[in-house]
Scaffold this active site. Sequence first.
Site, short mmCIF file in Angstrom:
data_model
loop_
_atom_site.label_atom_id
_atom_site.label_comp_id
_atom_site.label_asym_id
_atom_site.label_seq_id
_atom_site.Cartn_x
_atom_site.Cartn_y
_atom_site.Cartn_z
N SER A 158 35.41 -36.11 -67.63
CA SER A 158 34.75 -37.19 -68.37
C SER A 158 35.44 -37.41 -69.70
CB SER A 158 33.30 -36.76 -68.61
OG SER A 158 32.72 -37.57 -69.60
N TYR A 168 26.26 -30.49 -71.16
CA TYR A 168 26.92 -31.20 -70.05
C TYR A 168 28.40 -31.42 -70.36
CZ TYR A 168 28.74 -35.22 -67.55
OH TYR A 168 29.57 -36.06 -66.83
N LYS A 219 32.26 -29.83 -68.72
CA LYS A 219 33.46 -30.58 -68.29
C LYS A 219 34.71 -30.00 -68.97
CE LYS A 219 31.46 -33.46 -65.57
NZ LYS A 219 31.54 -33.19 -64.13
P1 NAD Z 1 25.53 -38.20 -59.00
O1 NAD Z 1 24.44 -37.36 -59.55
O2 NAD Z 1 25.18 -39.49 -58.36
O3 NAD Z 1 26.40 -37.35 -57.95
C1 NAD Z 1 26.55 -35.96 -58.05
C2 NAD Z 1 26.16 -35.34 -56.72
O4 NAD Z 1 26.31 -33.91 -56.80
C3 NAD Z 1 24.71 -35.64 -56.35
O5 NAD Z 1 24.67 -36.21 -55.05
C4 NAD Z 1 24.04 -34.26 -56.38
O6 NAD Z 1 23.01 -34.16 -55.40
C5 NAD Z 1 25.21 -33.32 -56.13
N1 NAD Z 1 25.06 -31.96 -56.68
C6 NAD Z 1 24.76 -31.61 -57.95
N2 NAD Z 1 24.75 -30.26 -58.06
C7 NAD Z 1 25.06 -29.77 -56.83
C8 NAD Z 1 25.21 -28.46 -56.31
N3 NAD Z 1 25.00 -27.36 -57.05
N4 NAD Z 1 25.54 -28.30 -55.00
C9 NAD Z 1 25.74 -29.39 -54.21
N5 NAD Z 1 25.59 -30.65 -54.65
C10 NAD Z 1 25.26 -30.84 -55.95
O7 NAD Z 1 26.58 -38.43 -60.18
P2 NAD Z 1 27.85 -39.37 -60.26
O8 NAD Z 1 27.60 -40.40 -61.30
O9 NAD Z 1 28.28 -39.79 -58.90
O10 NAD Z 1 28.90 -38.36 -60.88
C11 NAD Z 1 29.79 -37.61 -60.07
C12 NAD Z 1 30.59 -36.69 -60.98
O11 NAD Z 1 31.27 -37.47 -61.96
C13 NAD Z 1 29.73 -35.68 -61.74
O12 NAD Z 1 30.43 -34.46 -61.80
C14 NAD Z 1 29.61 -36.30 -63.10
O13 NAD Z 1 29.40 -35.34 -64.11
C15 NAD Z 1 30.98 -36.98 -63.26
N6 NAD Z 1 30.95 -38.07 -64.23
C16 NAD Z 1 30.08 -39.11 -64.08
C17 NAD Z 1 30.05 -40.13 -65.03
C18 NAD Z 1 29.06 -41.26 -64.89
O14 NAD Z 1 28.87 -41.97 -65.89
N7 NAD Z 1 28.45 -41.49 -63.73
C19 NAD Z 1 30.92 -40.12 -66.12
C20 NAD Z 1 31.82 -39.06 -66.24
C21 NAD Z 1 31.84 -38.04 -65.27
N1 UFG Z 2 22.47 -47.70 -74.45
C1 UFG Z 2 21.50 -48.52 -74.97
N2 UFG Z 2 20.29 -48.54 -74.35
C2 UFG Z 2 20.00 -47.80 -73.24
C3 UFG Z 2 21.03 -46.96 -72.72
C4 UFG Z 2 22.25 -46.94 -73.36
O1 UFG Z 2 21.70 -49.20 -75.97
O2 UFG Z 2 18.88 -47.86 -72.74
C5 UFG Z 2 23.79 -47.68 -75.12
C6 UFG Z 2 24.12 -46.30 -75.67
O3 UFG Z 2 23.53 -46.13 -76.93
C7 UFG Z 2 25.63 -46.35 -75.68
C8 UFG Z 2 25.99 -47.27 -74.48
O4 UFG Z 2 24.80 -47.98 -74.18
O5 UFG Z 2 26.06 -46.96 -76.84
C9 UFG Z 2 26.42 -46.48 -73.26
O6 UFG Z 2 25.46 -45.48 -73.00
P1 UFG Z 2 25.39 -44.67 -71.62
O7 UFG Z 2 24.27 -43.69 -71.73
O8 UFG Z 2 25.36 -45.61 -70.46
O9 UFG Z 2 26.81 -43.94 -71.56
P2 UFG Z 2 27.49 -42.95 -72.59
O10 UFG Z 2 28.70 -43.65 -73.11
O11 UFG Z 2 26.53 -42.42 -73.57
O12 UFG Z 2 27.84 -41.73 -71.63
C10 UFG Z 2 28.58 -41.90 -70.42
C11 UFG Z 2 28.09 -40.92 -69.35
C12 UFG Z 2 28.38 -39.50 -69.77
C13 UFG Z 2 29.82 -39.34 -70.15
C14 UFG Z 2 30.22 -40.38 -71.20
C15 UFG Z 2 31.69 -40.31 -71.45
O13 UFG Z 2 26.70 -41.06 -69.15
O14 UFG Z 2 28.14 -38.67 -68.65
O15 UFG Z 2 29.92 -41.68 -70.71
O16 UFG Z 2 32.09 -41.31 -72.34
F1 UFG Z 2 30.01 -38.10 -70.66
#
Ligand code: NAD
Ligand code: UFG
Length: 336
Positions: free
Chosen positions: A124, A150, A154
């Site tokens: 991330s 969290y 990472k």
């Molecule tokens: P998500 O929660 O939709 O997918 C993660 C999946 O992992 C889920 O289906 C959950 O059931 C499974 N899981 C969690 N712990 C587990 C375990 N111990 N054993 C088996 N399965 C398990 O999330 P996502 O948005 O698809 O994110 C996928 C990956 O990308 C995550 O590692 C997340 O941290 C990373 N990531 C996501 C974002 C974002 O904004 N969505 C940003 C940066 C990084």
């Molecule tokens: N925001 C609002 N209102 C809401 C939700 C979010 O104004 O109800 C704003 C936040 O304050 C922020 C922006 O929208 O300024 C984005 O917020 P998100 O929560 O969607 O995303 P973040 O950038 O905070 O975090 C995301 C992922 C994290 C990851 C990070 C890396 O959720 O897992 O990006 O940049 F670590």
Amino acid sequence: MKILVTGGTGYIGSHVVVELLQKGDEVIILDNLINSKTTSLANIEKITGKMPTFYQENLINYGAIEKIFKDHDFDLVIHFAGLKSVSESVEKPITYYQNNLTGTINLLKCMRDFHVKKLIFSSSATVYGDSNEPKCVETMPTGKGITNPYGKTKFMIEEILKDVCTSDSEFSAVALRYFNPVGNHSSGLLGEEPNGIPNNLMPYVMKVASGELPELSIYGNDYDTPDGTCRRDFIHVTDLAKGHLAAISALNTPGFKAYNLGTGTPTSVLEMVNAFEKVSGRPLPYKFAPRRAGDLAEIWADPSKAKNELNWQAELTIEDAIKDTLTFLENHRDMV
Ligand code: NAD
Ligand code: UFG
């Protein structure tokens, strides 16, 4: 290729599975469904005509993963499984460290014992912390100023992967540093369906658009940014998914590598809301609220390393992401 995808029923994982199946790879999914449902398997099959093999297992359970490695000869692993809520991780640090770190260590131990030497890891932008320039380049230091467990998992996992690569000269690990994934598959069949009140912007916007929540709170309009609201690098999840396929080529050289997956263009929260109103043709009720603790004013990717080395770049726009989100909402009226 035979690929183990952990977390493959989740939001990003399911989109990557679609791309892999469409390319002709064999996919085995391991997921404990803590944050996803088996309906995504049925929808993956609807889109691709193929049903991936699925194991409902927890990465914490070493014996269960070992059995999967005994049953299959994997060419590589793509590791999405993890808990991902920033706020929940502050409340439950032990749960986050155990799930994300122990789960990854169990996976790496199986990979070592079964001689699987290629891994792509969902990292991330959070690893850049708050002590860098807003435009992130992979050469910047990581780990400083990460404010929540969290994000620390990472960073720690990236460090573990570096050590594994040092200890085994045949191991290759690619950490993909995602910026802000948004949107969903253009069919509207896959997408993000968080339970309860969402933390992230787009899932919240979706609940306001569907009428489930009355209005969006925009956290802060007094930042030192062009319109006072925070700026992020919103990347369409399909572009992000394609980045994983491109990253497979980087696994041919051993060692640790990190790539930013972002568009390279920051968009403010207010610009996102305005774009949503324009594409949907409907007002999106919102109000300005105080800043949210821990938010960076702005952060976006320099995606040139991925372009130069992986021949990948984002192609879709935030308008595409919003259009696909509206299709998803239309298909999921029962969510309301
Ligand atoms: P998500 O929660 O939709 O997918 C993660 C999946 O992992 C889920 O289906 C959950 O059931 C499974 N899981 C969690 N712990 C587990 C375990 N111990 N054993 C088996 N399965 C398990 O999330 P996502 O948005 O698809 O994110 C996928 C990956 O990308 C995550 O590692 C997340 O941290 C990373 N990531 C996501 C974002 C974002 O904004 N969505 C940003 C940066 C990084
Ligand atoms: N925001 C609002 N209102 C809401 C939700 C979010 O104004 O109800 C704003 C936040 O304050 C922020 C922006 O929208 O300024 C984005 O917020 P998100 O929560 O969607 O995303 P973040 O950038 O905070 O975090 C995301 C992922 C994290 C990851 C990070 C890396 O959720 O897992 O990006 O940049 F670590």
